[in-house]
Design an enzyme around this catalytic site. Sequence first.
Site: not given
Length: 454
Positions: A326, A348, A39-40, A113, A137
Amino acid sequence: MTLLNGITTTGARAGGSGETLAIRGGRPLRGRVDVKGAKNLVTKAMVAALLGETPSVLRDVPDISDVAVVRSLLEVHGVRVADGDEEGTILLDPADVESAHMAEIDAHAGASRIPILFCGPLLHALGQAFIPDLGGCRIGDRPIDFHLDALRKFGAVVEKQPSGIRLSAPHGLHGANIHLPYPSVGATEQVLLTAVRAEGVTELRNAAIEPEIMDLIAVLQKMGAIISYEPNRTILIEGVDRLTGYEHRAIFDRNEAASWASAALATDGEIFVGGARQPELLTFLNVVRKVGGDFDIREDGIMFRRGGDLKPVTVETDVHPGFMTDWQQPLIVALTQAHGESIVHETVYENRFGFTAALVKMGADITVHPHGLQDGPRRVPRRTLEQAAVINGPTPLTGADITVPDLRGGYSHVIAALTATGQSTVHNVGIISRGYEKFFSKLAALGADFDVLD
């Protein structure tokens, strides 16, 4: 067995929205799941297509809502997006890029975003960009100051308005010397997507170097960009006059792969993650081994299972090549079943332990320290926003009524419900579709017992 929109579940009712699951836990998850592109990376590579003068082809695109959001945003800006003949392939043609109204951008962006990353490409193509208020999120403050400061250094004029932000480039964009105060992935992507067409050379220091960043650099190089990675997190970008389209197969989603691995550990199951690769998961695999898990690396993926009783570990999240933030949420579910005291230091995001309240409700022994722990040797230096979670186990989990707070926390809630005895009702599950393709189908393939409710 009932088939619901291509999803095999036990007793699911036709017409269910998929926002709520009734889960009967206590069964090990066993079987195979396959992961597609990250996804990133995929969402950023789609934005990169705006920079090309010819069409681009992106492969291994997952069918997730974040991709749908970016696709809609591209189409609002005049990019023609079509599905290719191969599943997971999309074609992106930027020949007719145009400005979009703020209301259209806001309507299509939703809680995403991603619009902030449209700025550089749109400034190059149109000389202006509009960005609505940004969502995402609620796991901590994600200021866009890094992005805006970088864009100003390129020569952009930033005007904050009640409905969002207007940017313009009256004198074009030029190379800049940029030092990020923190190796932010999003800010690094912003600089890359802007610098490749800016006049002159850009030096980016303290850059993020995640595998997805390196894959984005590979995409941009295919388009004609000149980018070099220097020692000590420094990236040099020599601006070019024009870029063409690309053809690229996205790097696999290591976040999803690690999530399924943690599910295997938590439920005492055995899950083969097709498409997972060792190099990008090196740090995660070390923790799997320390916690007592077992893995078998094969040519087409990695098999994950327990190697016996789970053992406690101490983990500190960090930017790559550290342990990803994550990864910690699904891992914490597994750590509730480890024998002894585990500690997870979150360095983070400042609000990423909110999901543990549901685990405590289910019987987990987890204490969150909002300001971190002061004592003990550390690999990662303490940070102002740091929190720590202390997990004592093993503790049996029992079913409960819980609500998903965010993407990774939501996945963790579902895995906790599958680990628990009895039935759980999990609400707001739809948010998980932001990052996990065919989530219900994969759960069913692994033997999960659940109903999809309205």
